[in-house]
Design a protein around this motif. Structure first.
Motif, PDB file in Angstrom:
ATOM      1  N   PHE A   1      32.419  34.804  39.412  1.00  0.00           N
ATOM      2  CA  PHE A   1      32.511  35.078  40.838  1.00  0.00           C
ATOM      3  C   PHE A   1      31.310  34.507  41.571  1.00  0.00           C
ATOM      4  O   PHE A   1      30.188  34.502  41.055  1.00  0.00           O
TER       5      PHE A   1
ATOM      6  N   LEU B   1      36.416  35.548  34.581  1.00  0.00           N
ATOM      7  CA  LEU B   1      36.228  34.898  35.863  1.00  0.00           C
ATOM      8  C   LEU B   1      34.745  34.863  36.185  1.00  0.00           C
ATOM      9  O   LEU B   1      34.015  35.799  35.875  1.00  0.00           O
TER      10      LEU B   1
ATOM     11  N   GLY C   1      40.419  31.023  34.215  1.00  0.00           N
ATOM     12  CA  GLY C   1      41.835  30.985  33.899  1.00  0.00           C
ATOM     13  C   GLY C   1      42.028  31.497  32.509  1.00  0.00           C
ATOM     14  O   GLY C   1      41.062  31.719  31.789  1.00  0.00           O
ATOM     15  N   ILE C   2      43.233  31.649  32.151  1.00  0.00           N
ATOM     16  CA  ILE C   2      43.531  32.246  30.860  1.00  0.00           C
ATOM     17  C   ILE C   2      43.062  31.347  29.720  1.00  0.00           C
ATOM     18  O   ILE C   2      42.896  31.784  28.596  1.00  0.00           O
TER      19      ILE C   2
ATOM     20  N   TYR D   1      32.225  45.152  35.362  1.00  0.00           N
ATOM     21  CA  TYR D   1      31.325  44.359  36.191  1.00  0.00           C
ATOM     22  C   TYR D   1      30.317  45.292  36.857  1.00  0.00           C
ATOM     23  O   TYR D   1      30.592  46.460  37.101  1.00  0.00           O
TER      24      TYR D   1
ATOM     25  N   TYR E   1      42.529  27.585  37.250  1.00  0.00           N
ATOM     26  CA  TYR E   1      42.833  28.201  38.530  1.00  0.00           C
ATOM     27  C   TYR E   1      41.543  28.542  39.258  1.00  0.00           C
ATOM     28  O   TYR E   1      40.527  28.827  38.627  1.00  0.00           O
TER      29      TYR E   1
ATOM     30  N   ASN F   1      45.349  34.487  36.065  1.00  0.00           N
ATOM     31  CA  ASN F   1      44.699  35.672  35.511  1.00  0.00           C
ATOM     32  C   ASN F   1      44.313  36.610  36.639  1.00  0.00           C
ATOM     33  O   ASN F   1      43.137  36.712  36.995  1.00  0.00           O
ATOM     34  N   GLU F   2      45.308  37.305  37.249  1.00  0.00           N
ATOM     35  CA  GLU F   2      44.975  38.244  38.299  1.00  0.00           C
ATOM     36  C   GLU F   2      44.337  39.473  37.694  1.00  0.00           C
ATOM     37  O   GLU F   2      44.926  40.120  36.825  1.00  0.00           O
ATOM     38  N   GLN F   3      43.151  39.764  38.150  1.00  0.00           N
ATOM     39  CA  GLN F   3      42.474  40.971  37.690  1.00  0.00           C
ATOM     40  C   GLN F   3      42.670  42.061  38.740  1.00  0.00           C
ATOM     41  O   GLN F   3      42.544  41.823  39.937  1.00  0.00           O
TER      42      GLN F   3
ATOM     43  N   LEU G   1      29.558  39.624  41.532  1.00  0.00           N
ATOM     44  CA  LEU G   1      29.881  40.462  40.389  1.00  0.00           C
ATOM     45  C   LEU G   1      29.393  39.793  39.115  1.00  0.00           C
ATOM     46  O   LEU G   1      29.613  38.604  38.910  1.00  0.00           O
TER      47      LEU G   1
ATOM     48  N   TYR H   1      39.296  36.411  46.233  1.00  0.00           N
ATOM     49  CA  TYR H   1      39.463  37.850  46.222  1.00  0.00           C
ATOM     50  C   TYR H   1      38.871  38.419  47.503  1.00  0.00           C
ATOM     51  O   TYR H   1      37.908  37.877  48.051  1.00  0.00           O
TER      52      TYR H   1
ATOM     53  N   LEU I   1      48.085  37.157  29.817  1.00  0.00           N
ATOM     54  CA  LEU I   1      49.089  36.162  29.432  1.00  0.00           C
ATOM     55  C   LEU I   1      48.680  34.799  30.006  1.00  0.00           C
ATOM     56  O   LEU I   1      47.827  34.717  30.879  1.00  0.00           O
ATOM     57  N   ALA I   2      49.296  33.746  29.534  1.00  0.00           N
ATOM     58  CA  ALA I   2      48.983  32.417  30.049  1.00  0.00           C
ATOM     59  C   ALA I   2      49.364  32.341  31.517  1.00  0.00           C
ATOM     60  O   ALA I   2      50.339  32.931  31.962  1.00  0.00           O
ATOM     61  N   GLY I   3      48.560  31.618  32.274  1.00  0.00           N
ATOM     62  CA  GLY I   3      48.845  31.472  33.693  1.00  0.00           C
ATOM     63  C   GLY I   3      47.781  32.120  34.551  1.00  0.00           C
ATOM     64  O   GLY I   3      46.634  32.267  34.143  1.00  0.00           O
TER      65      GLY I   3
ATOM     66  N   LEU J   1      43.137  40.497  44.708  1.00  0.00           N
ATOM     67  CA  LEU J   1      43.452  39.077  44.762  1.00  0.00           C
ATOM     68  C   LEU J   1      44.129  38.754  46.091  1.00  0.00           C
ATOM     69  O   LEU J   1      45.118  39.385  46.473  1.00  0.00           O
TER      70      LEU J   1
ATOM     71  N   PHE K   1      35.378  36.767  47.992  1.00  0.00           N
ATOM     72  CA  PHE K   1      34.780  36.195  46.788  1.00  0.00           C
ATOM     73  C   PHE K   1      35.618  35.027  46.289  1.00  0.00           C
ATOM     74  O   PHE K   1      36.833  35.140  46.120  1.00  0.00           O
TER      75      PHE K   1
ATOM     76  N   TYR L   1      40.295  31.111  42.573  1.00  0.00           N
ATOM     77  CA  TYR L   1      40.807  32.321  43.213  1.00  0.00           C
ATOM     78  C   TYR L   1      39.978  32.699  44.435  1.00  0.00           C
ATOM     79  O   TYR L   1      38.781  32.412  44.507  1.00  0.00           O
TER      80      TYR L   1
ATOM     81  N   TYR M   1      45.357  32.173  45.273  1.00  0.00           N
ATOM     82  CA  TYR M   1      44.774  31.351  44.220  1.00  0.00           C
ATOM     83  C   TYR M   1      45.364  29.950  44.364  1.00  0.00           C
ATOM     84  O   TYR M   1      46.369  29.739  45.046  1.00  0.00           O
TER      85      TYR M   1
END
Lengths: 113, 114
Positions: free
Chosen positions: A103, A101, A93-94, B35, A31, B101-103, B43, A35, B97-99, A45, A88, A33, A48
């Protein structure tokens, strides 16, 4: 190593379109992203895109992904003064260890009335 | 939900002092991150944790330590503060979780070392 690059500043007039560009190095990212950071706040976020897509549209936002050139862009249509912020780009990804991530430096968008 | 909270908001330290930056999340997230943000540098990841009792170094760990004894808390410790540690520090968390990755980020701690 992995790297994400963005230009530092962009200035536009209210009502114009803004295009923020980003280049990245890790082609295995699942993925990518965008931000947004408003003054004095943490990042949120914005949108994405999955790496097997080349475009994603979400209201005034359009994300374009060129995997061959490792180039990502964010277009904001009808830019408003409330869009003034730092944007940003991030890759990861996971699948990455620890969901880390990477940035970019952030692009400060200034919208003039 | 309060999300990710950080204390303090601001702090001035003298060279050689130590302090702990607090971070708490109430979303039951597995993953947490620290960070630092320096102007024009984006960051940089200091440390991260994938669950209670598990921590690992990020890109810029020197001069910092972390612990993760509970899911909710992830404090960052500066032992001997140096001017190079003047920065804005952000804590973040994600589900892990898989998918996507919103932080989720806290509001930040602005630290000045004089």
């Amino acid at each position: 190593g992995e790297d994400v690059e963005q230009s530092l500043f962009l200035s536009v007039r209210e009502g114009d379109s803004s295009v923020i560009n980003c280049t990245y190095t890790d082609s295995s990212s699942t993925y990518l992203y965008w931000y947004k950071q408003e003054p004095g706040a943490g990042l949120q976020l914005l949108t994405y895109i999955f790496s097997n897509m080349d475009m994603k549209q979400d209201q005034r936002l359009t994300v374009l992904l060129n995997k061959k050139d490792k180039h990502l862009s964010l277009r904001i249509a009808d830019t408003q003064t409330g869009d003034s912020a730092i944007y940003f780009c991030a890759e990861g990804g996971i699948d990455n260890q620890g969901g880390k991530l990477i940035f970019g430096q952030g692009t400060e968008l200034s919208v003039k009335p | 939900n309060a999300g990710v909270t950080q204390t303090p908001k601001f702090r001035i330290l003298k060279i050689g002092q130590s302090m702990t930056l607090q971070c708490t999340q109430d979303m039951n997230h597995n993953y947490m991150y620290w960070y630092r943000q320096d102007p024009g540098m984006g960051l940089k990841l200091i440390y991260y944790s994938v669950g209670a009792g598990i921590t690992d170094k990020g890109e810029v760990p020197n001069g910092y330590n972390v612990s993760r004894s509970t899911t909710e808390d992830f404090p960052l410790r500066l032992e001997l503060a140096a001017p190079s540690q003047t920065s804005v520090y952000f804590c973040a968390s994600s589900e892990g979780l898989a998918g996507v990755n919103e932080q989720f980020f806290g509001p930040g701690t602005r630290l000045t070392v004089l």
